[in-house]
Design an enzyme around this catalytic site. Sequence first.
Site, PDB file in Angstrom:
ATOM      1  N   GLU A 149      29.225  26.814  34.766  1.00 16.72           N
ATOM      2  CA  GLU A 149      28.911  25.531  34.148  1.00 16.72           C
ATOM      3  C   GLU A 149      29.355  25.457  32.687  1.00 16.72           C
ATOM      4  O   GLU A 149      29.535  24.367  32.138  1.00 16.72           O
ATOM      5  CB  GLU A 149      27.412  25.246  34.241  1.00 16.72           C
ATOM      6  N   HIS A 191      24.631  29.135  32.239  1.00 15.05           N
ATOM      7  CA  HIS A 191      24.544  28.774  30.823  1.00 15.05           C
ATOM      8  C   HIS A 191      25.882  29.072  30.153  1.00 15.05           C
ATOM      9  O   HIS A 191      26.910  28.565  30.588  1.00 15.05           O
ATOM     10  CB  HIS A 191      23.380  29.528  30.174  1.00 15.05           C
ATOM     11  N   THR A 228      12.728  32.409  25.506  1.00 18.77           N
ATOM     12  CA  THR A 228      11.400  33.024  25.520  1.00 18.77           C
ATOM     13  C   THR A 228      11.347  34.246  24.620  1.00 18.77           C
ATOM     14  O   THR A 228      10.356  34.479  23.912  1.00 18.77           O
ATOM     15  CB  THR A 228      11.009  33.411  26.960  1.00 18.77           C
ATOM     16  N   ASN A 246      16.395  34.066  27.199  1.00 17.53           N
ATOM     17  CA  ASN A 246      16.695  34.181  25.772  1.00 17.53           C
ATOM     18  C   ASN A 246      15.774  33.353  24.886  1.00 17.53           C
ATOM     19  O   ASN A 246      15.326  33.806  23.835  1.00 17.53           O
ATOM     20  CB  ASN A 246      18.155  33.773  25.518  1.00 17.53           C
ATOM     21  N   ARG A 279      18.052  28.253  41.805  1.00 20.80           N
ATOM     22  CA  ARG A 279      16.816  28.815  41.245  1.00 20.80           C
ATOM     23  C   ARG A 279      15.732  29.024  42.292  1.00 20.80           C
ATOM     24  O   ARG A 279      14.755  29.720  42.031  1.00 20.80           O
ATOM     25  CB  ARG A 279      16.246  27.860  40.184  1.00 20.80           C
ATOM     26  N   MET A 305      25.748  27.955  38.087  1.00 22.35           N
ATOM     27  CA  MET A 305      24.998  28.038  36.836  1.00 22.35           C
ATOM     28  C   MET A 305      25.351  29.301  36.054  1.00 22.35           C
ATOM     29  O   MET A 305      26.155  30.107  36.481  1.00 22.35           O
ATOM     30  CB  MET A 305      23.501  27.978  37.107  1.00 22.35           C
ATOM     31  N   ARG A 362      42.092  22.243  52.063  1.00 17.37           N
ATOM     32  CA  ARG A 362      41.779  21.691  50.752  1.00 17.37           C
ATOM     33  C   ARG A 362      41.520  22.788  49.733  1.00 17.37           C
ATOM     34  O   ARG A 362      41.273  23.941  50.082  1.00 17.37           O
ATOM     35  CB  ARG A 362      40.520  20.817  50.817  1.00 17.37           C
ATOM     36  N   ILE A 420      18.306  33.760  35.790  1.00 17.21           N
ATOM     37  CA  ILE A 420      19.384  33.858  36.773  1.00 17.21           C
ATOM     38  C   ILE A 420      20.718  34.101  36.070  1.00 17.21           C
ATOM     39  O   ILE A 420      21.680  34.526  36.698  1.00 17.21           O
ATOM     40  CB  ILE A 420      19.473  32.594  37.648  1.00 17.21           C
ATOM     41  N   ASP A 421      20.775  33.853  34.752  1.00 20.29           N
ATOM     42  CA  ASP A 421      22.030  33.952  34.008  1.00 20.29           C
ATOM     43  C   ASP A 421      22.441  35.395  33.701  1.00 20.29           C
ATOM     44  O   ASP A 421      23.599  35.647  33.365  1.00 20.29           O
ATOM     45  CB  ASP A 421      21.926  33.191  32.685  1.00 20.29           C
TER      46      ASP A 421
END
Length: 365
Positions: free
Chosen positions: A232, A181, A115, A113, A286, A179, A172, A136-137
Site C-alpha cells: 500500500e 504501511h 503504541t 509503532n 487483519r 497492507m 490477464r 501485521i506490518d
Amino acid sequence: METKTKTIGILTSGGDCPGLNAAIRGVAKAAQGQGTKVIGILDGFRGLVENRMMMLEDKHVSGILTTGGTFLGSSRDKPHKMPMGGTEMDMTEVAIANARKNHIDCLVCLGGNGTQKNAMRLHEAGLDVLTLPKTIDNDVAGTDITFGFDSSMAIATEAIDRLHTTASSHHRAIVCEIMGHKAGWLALGAGIAGGADVILLPEIPYDLEHVVAHLVERRHHNKRFSIIAVAEGAVPKNDKNRAERAQPQEEVEGLIQEPVASRVAREIQQAAGIEVRYTSLGHVQRGGSPTATDRLLSTRLGTKAGELLHDGVYNVMVGINGNDCVAVPLAEVAGHTKVVPPNHPWLKTAALVDTCLGDKIEFKE
C-alpha cells in the site's frame, strides 16, 4: 520468590490483528500464576483516560487463544493528543492518575509503532510500562518478527493463490494491493509465497517502464497472465507527490484516496496495452483466527512478559531475537521503523526466481 509486581494493567492499542487475544492470555495467565493481579483496560489508551477497566480472572482469558481481534477492544487514541468533546487535549496526567488510582504498578501495552511511542511518552511522564510488538506490518524495531504478521501473510498469500485462477483463465494481469504501511515485509513475503511475478515495495520506488518491460517479456515467452503484488505504500520513481501517495488511507483524515492497486493497474494498462484488473485486500488481512505460528509467538511473548513483571523489569519491549524472547529497552524501539533493507535475503530470493521488484537491483556480497 514473591513477585515484585502486585498489579498490572493491560491494553491493546492501534489496529486489531490475529494473536492479540493469545498474547493477552499469555500475559494474564503467567502473571496470575505468580500472584499478580491483572486489570484489563478497555479500548486502548482511551479506556485508561476514561477509567474504563475490569479485573481479569482466569475465566476471562480461557478459550480465547484461537479467536481473532481483541476482547478488550482497541482504539488509535493517543494520551497526549486525545479528542475530548471536539477538542484535542493532552490527557497524559489523567491517564497516569487513573493508573495510580487503580494501584497499577506497570502498564502492559500491546501494539505497533504508535503504541510503542505512546508507551514511551507515559514512561517519560513517570509511569512504568512494558510492551509487546503487535502488527501485521512486521515493522517494529528491536524484534525479528511481530505477532499478527504470519497470519496476515497467510491470508494475503491465499488471496494471491486465488487470483492466479482468474488471471490464468482470462489471460490477464491482476494487481493485488497488500497492507504494510510504509514497510514492504507483508507484500514481499506474500508475494514470494504466492508466486507473484512483480512485487512493488515502499523501499524500492518502482520504474513503470521496467515493470512494463518485464510483463511484456513474459507475454513474449507465452506466459499470458501475471500477478502484481503491491504494498500500500508503493510509489513510483520521480513522483513529486510520493510522500502523499505513500500515506495509507486510514491516515489521511477526511480523505478517501484511490487504492494504490487501482493507480498501478491503470498505469500498466495504459503503458503496456494489456488488460489489467485489480483488487485491494484491505482489512480482511487483519481478521480471523491466528495461525499456529502466531499463537505460539503470542504465547511466548506474553509468558516472557509475565516473567519480567515478576522480576520487576519495566520500560522494555519483549521481542524475538533468533529463538529467544528478549527484553529490549523501550528507548531503542520507540520512534524507529524496521523496513526491508536493500540487501535482505528475501529480496535476493525473489530476484533469483525472476520476480520483478520494480527496478534494477544490485545485490552486494
